[in-house]
Design a protein around this motif. Sequence first.
Motif, PDB file in Angstrom:
ATOM      1  N   LYS A 162       0.854  -1.186   0.000  1.00 36.76           N
ATOM      2  CA  LYS A 162       0.000   0.000   0.000  1.00 36.76           C
ATOM      3  C   LYS A 162       0.891   1.238   0.000  1.00 36.76           C
ATOM      4  N   ARG A 163       0.601   2.177  -0.902  1.00 36.68           N
ATOM      5  CA  ARG A 163       1.372   3.410  -0.986  1.00 36.68           C
ATOM      6  C   ARG A 163       0.478   4.600  -0.656  1.00 36.68           C
ATOM      7  N   ASN A 164       0.935   5.419   0.274  1.00 37.86           N
ATOM      8  CA  ASN A 164       0.249   6.664   0.602  1.00 37.86           C
ATOM      9  C   ASN A 164       1.154   7.828   0.225  1.00 37.86           C
ATOM     10  N   TYR A 165       0.579   8.832  -0.416  1.00 39.70           N
ATOM     11  CA  TYR A 165       1.358   9.965  -0.913  1.00 39.70           C
ATOM     12  C   TYR A 165       1.062  11.218  -0.092  1.00 39.70           C
ATOM     13  N   PHE A 166       2.104  12.045   0.050  1.00 42.97           N
ATOM     14  CA  PHE A 166       2.000  13.276   0.837  1.00 42.97           C
ATOM     15  C   PHE A 166       2.773  14.390   0.131  1.00 42.97           C
ATOM     16  N   GLY A 171       6.689  24.919   4.913  1.00 42.90           N
ATOM     17  CA  GLY A 171       6.624  25.212   6.340  1.00 42.90           C
ATOM     18  C   GLY A 171       6.683  23.995   7.235  1.00 42.90           C
ATOM     19  N   GLY A 172       6.766  22.785   6.630  1.00 45.21           N
ATOM     20  CA  GLY A 172       6.866  21.566   7.422  1.00 45.21           C
ATOM     21  C   GLY A 172       5.571  20.795   7.550  1.00 45.21           C
ATOM     22  N   GLU A 173       4.457  21.325   7.008  1.00 44.61           N
ATOM     23  CA  GLU A 173       3.167  20.638   7.105  1.00 44.61           C
ATOM     24  C   GLU A 173       3.150  19.445   6.150  1.00 44.61           C
ATOM     25  N   LEU A 174       2.691  18.299   6.640  1.00 46.01           N
ATOM     26  CA  LEU A 174       2.620  17.077   5.849  1.00 46.01           C
ATOM     27  C   LEU A 174       1.166  16.824   5.465  1.00 46.01           C
ATOM     28  N   LEU A 175       0.872  16.948   4.175  1.00 48.24           N
ATOM     29  CA  LEU A 175      -0.496  16.843   3.686  1.00 48.24           C
ATOM     30  C   LEU A 175      -0.678  15.560   2.879  1.00 48.24           C
ATOM     31  N   LYS A 176      -1.607  14.728   3.318  1.00 44.28           N
ATOM     32  CA  LYS A 176      -1.878  13.481   2.606  1.00 44.28           C
ATOM     33  C   LYS A 176      -2.735  13.766   1.383  1.00 44.28           C
ATOM     34  N   ASP A 183      -7.495  16.530  -5.486  1.00 48.09           N
ATOM     35  CA  ASP A 183      -6.635  16.568  -4.307  1.00 48.09           C
ATOM     36  C   ASP A 183      -5.359  17.363  -4.566  1.00 48.09           C
ATOM     37  N   ILE A 184      -4.752  17.129  -5.714  1.00 49.04           N
ATOM     38  CA  ILE A 184      -3.470  17.767  -6.024  1.00 49.04           C
ATOM     39  C   ILE A 184      -3.632  19.267  -6.225  1.00 49.04           C
ATOM     40  N   LEU A 185      -4.665  19.661  -6.944  1.00 52.38           N
ATOM     41  CA  LEU A 185      -4.894  21.089  -7.189  1.00 52.38           C
ATOM     42  C   LEU A 185      -5.272  21.823  -5.904  1.00 52.38           C
ATOM     43  N   ASP A 190      -2.875  27.907  -4.722  1.00 51.14           N
ATOM     44  CA  ASP A 190      -2.381  29.264  -4.953  1.00 51.14           C
ATOM     45  C   ASP A 190      -1.817  29.433  -6.367  1.00 51.14           C
ATOM     46  N   LYS A 191      -1.493  28.298  -7.017  1.00 55.53           N
ATOM     47  CA  LYS A 191      -0.991  28.325  -8.397  1.00 55.53           C
ATOM     48  C   LYS A 191      -1.800  27.362  -9.266  1.00 55.53           C
ATOM     49  N   LYS A 192      -3.078  27.276  -8.968  1.00 52.96           N
ATOM     50  CA  LYS A 192      -3.937  26.294  -9.620  1.00 52.96           C
ATOM     51  C   LYS A 192      -3.964  26.455 -11.138  1.00 52.96           C
ATOM     52  N   SER A 193      -4.172  27.658 -11.616  1.00 52.66           N
ATOM     53  CA  SER A 193      -4.287  27.888 -13.061  1.00 52.66           C
ATOM     54  C   SER A 193      -2.978  27.557 -13.774  1.00 52.66           C
ATOM     55  N   GLU A 194      -1.843  27.919 -13.165  1.00 51.81           N
ATOM     56  CA  GLU A 194      -0.545  27.619 -13.771  1.00 51.81           C
ATOM     57  C   GLU A 194      -0.311  26.110 -13.847  1.00 51.81           C
ATOM     58  N   ILE A 195      -0.688  25.389 -12.775  1.00 55.05           N
ATOM     59  CA  ILE A 195      -0.525  23.935 -12.752  1.00 55.05           C
ATOM     60  C   ILE A 195      -1.389  23.288 -13.827  1.00 55.05           C
ATOM     61  N   GLU A 196      -2.625  23.737 -13.959  1.00 52.71           N
ATOM     62  CA  GLU A 196      -3.534  23.162 -14.956  1.00 52.71           C
ATOM     63  C   GLU A 196      -2.983  23.359 -16.372  1.00 52.71           C
ATOM     64  N   LYS A 197      -2.466  24.544 -16.645  1.00 49.84           N
ATOM     65  CA  LYS A 197      -1.896  24.813 -17.967  1.00 49.84           C
ATOM     66  C   LYS A 197      -0.670  23.946 -18.222  1.00 49.84           C
ATOM     67  N   TYR A 198       0.168  23.790 -17.200  1.00 50.22           N
ATOM     68  CA  TYR A 198       1.379  22.984 -17.338  1.00 50.22           C
ATOM     69  C   TYR A 198       1.036  21.522 -17.609  1.00 50.22           C
ATOM     70  N   VAL A 199       0.098  20.982 -16.841  1.00 47.90           N
ATOM     71  CA  VAL A 199      -0.315  19.586 -17.010  1.00 47.90           C
ATOM     72  C   VAL A 199      -0.895  19.359 -18.401  1.00 47.90           C
ATOM     73  N   SER A 200      -1.698  20.313 -18.856  1.00 51.24           N
ATOM     74  CA  SER A 200      -2.315  20.199 -20.183  1.00 51.24           C
ATOM     75  C   SER A 200      -1.268  20.276 -21.295  1.00 51.24           C
ATOM     76  N   SER A 201      -0.337  21.214 -21.188  1.00 47.06           N
ATOM     77  CA  SER A 201       0.664  21.403 -22.235  1.00 47.06           C
ATOM     78  C   SER A 201       1.644  20.233 -22.324  1.00 47.06           C
ATOM     79  N   LYS A 202       1.927  19.605 -21.174  1.00 51.28           N
ATOM     80  CA  LYS A 202       2.870  18.485 -21.146  1.00 51.28           C
ATOM     81  C   LYS A 202       2.168  17.130 -21.229  1.00 51.28           C
TER      82      LYS A 202
END
Length: 222
Positions: A162-166, A171-176, A183-185, A190-202
């Motif tokens: 079983k693999r769990n990702y974080f 700042g040291g906060e561990l987010l599952k 979940d990822i977005l 804070d950079k949602k639109s940039e991430i979406e464009k990057y994922v789409s382009s690549k």
Amino acid sequence: MKKLFLALLLLQSSLVVAQAKNGSVAGAEETSDMSAYGTRVVVKKPPKYSVQGHQYYEDENKLASVYVNGKKMRRAYVRYNTLNDEIEVTEVFNILKKENIRVVLDEGYVYKMLEYEGTKQFFVFLKEGKNSLVMKVEKKIKQGQNAIDAYEKTTNDKYIEKRNYFILKAGGELLKIRLKQKDILKVFEDKKSEIEKYVSSKRLNYKKENDLMRIVGYYNTL
């Protein structure tokens, strides 16, 4: 004469016991391997059980560099035991759970200690940076089943991984997280639109581990 007979009987019994013990040791499967220092070392293989698979994250020993307080201490072959939460080394010792331990594998990932659920545990750092993608690997034994009729097959016990990702934030906060777009977005909102464009382009996939590593790396550049 009777005493002599008893003495001989006891001696014979002790020899049988000793031979049995020696036989069990000699029967242990051992192989030789080259150590990280170029010398030959003996690697004892675990006894064979009926459980399918194994309790390790790696299928075999991997060469790694071990750091303590940022200083490189040694090169060694290592393997992560998911059941014991220990990193085993071919030189027959386990790496202690300390915050200043960093095990860098030549394969491209790193083991480090993190506080999780009240205890110090080893995590796999898949992508290090200002924000890191880390993974907790666990294995459990799934019980097999005996066939109850001719139409069923008997199955052996086997290890289930079983693999769990974080996301380890700056700042040291561990987010599952789950390997899902939502979940990822949310973690990188804070950079949602940039991430979406990057994922789409690549043409990346949020559900793929390697693609998520690229996403985290890109986020760290924004």
